[in-house]
Design an enzyme around this catalytic site. Structure first.
Site, PDB file in Angstrom:
ATOM      1  N   VAL A  88       0.857  -1.182   0.000  1.00 32.43           N
ATOM      2  CA  VAL A  88       0.000   0.000   0.000  1.00 32.43           C
ATOM      3  C   VAL A  88       0.894   1.234   0.000  1.00 32.43           C
ATOM      4  O   VAL A  88       1.814   1.350   0.817  1.00 32.43           O
ATOM      5  CB  VAL A  88      -0.965   0.037   1.210  1.00 32.43           C
ATOM      6  CG1 VAL A  88      -1.780   1.331   1.211  1.00 32.43           C
ATOM      7  CG2 VAL A  88      -1.900  -1.165   1.195  1.00 32.43           C
ATOM      8  N   ASP A 116      10.428  -4.754   8.887  1.00 29.96           N
ATOM      9  CA  ASP A 116       9.346  -4.547   9.852  1.00 29.96           C
ATOM     10  C   ASP A 116       9.201  -5.906  10.561  1.00 29.96           C
ATOM     11  O   ASP A 116      10.082  -6.770  10.431  1.00 29.96           O
ATOM     12  CB  ASP A 116       8.056  -4.107   9.131  1.00 29.96           C
ATOM     13  CG  ASP A 116       7.023  -3.521  10.093  1.00 29.96           C
ATOM     14  OD1 ASP A 116       7.163  -2.349  10.472  1.00 29.96           O
ATOM     15  OD2 ASP A 116       6.079  -4.228  10.479  1.00 29.96           O
ATOM     16  N   GLY A 136       4.223   4.271   3.075  1.00 29.95           N
ATOM     17  CA  GLY A 136       3.885   3.023   2.397  1.00 29.95           C
ATOM     18  C   GLY A 136       4.114   1.854   3.329  1.00 29.95           C
ATOM     19  O   GLY A 136       4.635   2.028   4.436  1.00 29.95           O
ATOM     20  N   LYS A 137       3.714   0.698   2.930  1.00 32.53           N
ATOM     21  CA  LYS A 137       3.963  -0.510   3.731  1.00 32.53           C
ATOM     22  C   LYS A 137       3.696  -1.725   2.863  1.00 32.53           C
ATOM     23  O   LYS A 137       2.916  -1.652   1.909  1.00 32.53           O
ATOM     24  CB  LYS A 137       3.009  -0.554   4.933  1.00 32.53           C
ATOM     25  CG  LYS A 137       3.513  -1.392   6.090  1.00 32.53           C
ATOM     26  CD  LYS A 137       4.335  -0.532   7.027  1.00 32.53           C
ATOM     27  CE  LYS A 137       4.851  -1.280   8.226  1.00 32.53           C
ATOM     28  NZ  LYS A 137       5.522  -0.365   9.149  1.00 32.53           N
ATOM     29  N   SER A 138       4.350  -2.845   3.196  1.00 31.59           N
ATOM     30  CA  SER A 138       4.058  -4.110   2.507  1.00 31.59           C
ATOM     31  C   SER A 138       3.726  -5.165   3.542  1.00 31.59           C
ATOM     32  O   SER A 138       4.095  -5.033   4.714  1.00 31.59           O
ATOM     33  CB  SER A 138       5.277  -4.623   1.743  1.00 31.59           C
ATOM     34  OG  SER A 138       5.757  -3.655   0.864  1.00 31.59           O
TER      35      SER A 138
END
Ligand code: GLU
Length: 421
Positions: A63, A149, A108-110
């Site tokens: 995202v 993360d 953002g992040k995955s």
């Protein structure tokens, strides 16, 4: 495979915190809607062949919430139950975090739906490479720059970087595609410790403002991963007594203070805190109710809710994790006069040092660990003081102050760029 479709705890917490901020700042409806929805929400299907010769399907998500202030930035979470909504909420948090700590990135992040510790190193490398291949067109120094993360680490970032340079037939990537890499392959010294150290810089800055001596204080830490273990070590080094540490295996407790380096060594051998000698053993959830001055939730999201917030005895909460408190818990703790160091400030040290790594990569000159640590310390204390002073002058809680400042910065960026598509 993940089948949760309902809005997750993390997303509803992030959205609620944002919408309340937008109301306080009296943003107009178009702007509110723009920042409530992410720029991109992507779902990927990974089909790697593992060393057992079998295809193993995994879902993955990316995202990009915002790129107003620069490329979207944020880590890759690898847990069995991560959802697209979680990733969405975490990406939104990254937008506020990068704005607040003052680095030219968006959020953002995955997510990769897999329990990282169940994989062999070979299988994990294959899965990470499979993710990189599928996600390649969404990753880049001007698009989205991932980092570690929960469930991912330096080695994984090294494989991402290698996978990208391999596909372009070059030894290194052109610019910074990922941060948190091993130092030997262009990573920065001190990145691994940066989030935990940053947490403790904000705690010490809070003690200074609240006129407390850290040497008189006791601490409980939930989570003994990359953030919790470093935070526990650093806060003990600063003179506090760490009386409780928890992970999924349980809580270890000693009112006289735990030996954190011994616990760290123990966990390197045994993985979990369970059965650590010379300590009392309690269930995992007990850590949140420990009789202590400072509580550092440094594990998953939504840990302190309306069900257990009233049981928290700590007077300071430092959010090492992302979104560990629900908005209902915030209200209860605020009424109980608990001083909160909100996540977008407290754990921003990681992404701050990621920014130093990003600039190091274009300058091709390795920063010294001393330079990294001193810039981290200065930035964390400066931003803490700004948020604290603003909260005091406006007579608002620390979370509101941090969110107001962060959202205002992003809105300023939107206005500076103009509203054209
Ligand atoms: N995963 C970390 C966070 O939640 C670091 C992100 C980064 O360095 O990009 O802040």
């Amino acid at each position: 495979m993940n089948t949760k479709t309902v809005q997750s705890g993390i997303l509803s917490t992030s959205l609620q915190n944002y919408l309340e901020t937008a109301k306080r700042l009296k943003l107009d409806d178009a702007l509110i809607a723009r920042l409530a929805t992410p720029k991109e929400r992507i779902e990927l299907s990974l089909m790697p062949v593992f060393p057992d010769g079998q295809v193993h399907p995994f879902k993955a998500f990316i995202v990009r919430h915002s790129d107003t202030l620069g490329p979207s930035k944020g880590g890759i979470r690898m847990t069995a139950d991560v959802t697209l909504d979680d990733v969405n909420g975490l990406a939104m948090e990254m937008t506020w975090k990068t704005a607040l700590i003052g680095v030219p990135f968006g959020g953002g992040k995955s997510g990769i739906c897999c329990e990282a510790h169940t994989l062999t190193p070979a299988a994990k490398e294959i899965l990470i490479r499979s993710f990189t291949r599928a996600a390649h067109r969404h990753i880049g120094p001007e698009i989205y720059v991932p980092a570690p993360d929960m469930g991912t680490n330096q080695a994984d970032m090294g494989h991402i970087s290698d996978c990208i340079s391999y596909s372009s037939g070059t030894s290194i990537t052109h610019g910074c595609f990922v941060t948190g890499k091993p130092v030997i392959t262009g990573g920065i010294l001190g990145r691994k410790e940066a989030t935990g150290r940053g947490v403790v810089h904000t705690i010490l800055a809070a003690c200074e403002k609240l006129k407390l001596d850290i040497q008189d204080l006791t601490v409980a830490v939930q989570g003994f991963g990359n953030v919790g273990s470093v935070a526990a070590m650093e806060v003990a080094r600063a003179g506090a007594r760490v009386v409780a540490v928890a992970d999924i295996s349980g809580t270890v407790y000693d009112p006289k203070g735990l030996d954190i380096s011994a616990l760290d060594k123990y966990c390197q051998q045994h993985e979990y805190v369970k059965d650590f000698p010379n300590a009392q053993h309690l269930p995992s959830s007990a850590v949140l109710e420990t009789d202590c001055d400072i509580l550092i939730p440094a594990a998953a999201g939504s840990q302190i809710t309306q069900d257990n917030a009233h049981k928290v005895k700590a007077k300071i909460i430092a959010e090492g994790a992302n979104a560990p408190l629900t908005p209902q818990a915030d209200e209860i703790l605020e009424k109980n006069n608990v001083f909160l160091i909100p996540d977008i400030l407290c754990n921003a040290g990681g992404v701050f040092v990621s920014y130093l790594e990003y600039t190091q990569e274009t300058q091709h000159e390795q920063m010294t660990v001393e330079a990294v640590e001193s810039r981290l310390a200065q930035r964390m204390v400066k931003r803490f003081n700004e948020v604290y002073d603003y909260a005091q002058s406006e007579k608002i809680p620390m979370r509101h102050a941090a969110m107001n400042l962060a959202v205002k910065t992003v809105v300023e960026g939107i206005n500076a760029r103009g509203l054209h598509p």
